[in-house]
Write an enzyme that holds these catalytic residues in place. Structure first.
Site, short mmCIF file in Angstrom:
data_model
loop_
_atom_site.label_atom_id
_atom_site.label_comp_id
_atom_site.label_asym_id
_atom_site.label_seq_id
_atom_site.Cartn_x
_atom_site.Cartn_y
_atom_site.Cartn_z
N CYS A 33 45.47 12.18 14.41
CA CYS A 33 45.12 12.56 13.04
C CYS A 33 44.27 13.84 13.04
CB CYS A 33 44.44 11.39 12.33
SG CYS A 33 44.36 11.58 10.53
N HIS A 71 47.29 6.56 13.59
CA HIS A 71 46.19 6.00 14.39
C HIS A 71 46.63 4.81 15.24
CE1 HIS A 71 42.87 8.20 12.40
NE2 HIS A 71 43.70 8.22 11.37
N GLU A 118 45.11 3.57 17.62
CA GLU A 118 43.91 2.81 17.97
C GLU A 118 43.60 1.71 16.96
OE1 GLU A 118 42.26 6.18 15.42
OE2 GLU A 118 43.97 5.87 16.76
#
Length: 189
Positions: A79, A171, A173
């Site tokens: 991002c 994302h 994560e």
């Protein structure tokens, strides 16, 4: 393998938590240039690209990251990290790191309220669908000759690789899937 997460702002903890799940990885929160220069791979997390870009310059981190790139150390921007890595940003004269031959559009999918999740099929990463979380996400408008497009969403490029560099508009994560981490770590071999 010593893998750092740039620890100045954004989803640092989430990336660190994912790295700790992978055998053989020493996860390091990298907050200074000396630590950065010891890494075998670096993740530049999501957050606010303007703020992170200023911190990179003010604390001498930019030069350390550029040295890592010269050594072909794998670098992955998620991002805001992707924005920082881009050579060109649409409607923005700033160039933060400028190491990846991509042109990005900031906040391309709208504001925070327009954030969303979807599932993507990315054959280079996994044979299974991958969950993708987009938060005030950018996308890649164009790529240079040496850039491999890994994924698109609604016709827009959202993941790409150039040699040792990996960029995702979303994302990983924030999901339970480690596929992108495993792919990224293979860039070091």
């Amino acid at each position: 393998m010593r893998v750092g997460v740039l620890g100045v702002q954004g989803s640092v903890k989430e990336h660190m938590d994912k790295l700790k799940l992978i055998k053989g990885i020493e996860a390091v929160e990298a907050k200074d240039k000396d630590t950065l220069l010891t890494l075998d791979a670096l993740i530049i997390p999501g957050g606010e690209s303007t703020a992170i870009g200023k911190i990179l310059v003010d604390f001498g981190l930019k030069d350390a990251i550029l040295k890592l790139n010269e050594r072909k150390v794998p670098i992955w921007g998620t991002c805001a990290g992707m924005i920082l890595m881009a050579k060109h940003i649409v409607n923005d004269e700033r160039r933060h790191l400028g190491i990846m031959d991509i042109t990005v559009r900031r906040n391309a999918y709208g504001s925070q309220i327009n954030s969303f999740k979807t599932r993507l099929i990315i054959p280079a990463i996994s044979e299974n669908e991958i969950e993708a979380v987009f938060i005030r996400a950018p996308y890649i408008e164009s790529v240079g000759d040496g850039v491999r497009i890994l994924a698109k969403y609604e016709g827009k490029i959202v993941a790409a690789q150039q040699d040792n560099l990996l960029a995702t508009a979303f994302h990983p994560e924030l999901t339970d899937d480690l596929s992108f981490y495993r792919y990224f770590l293979r860039l070091n071999s």
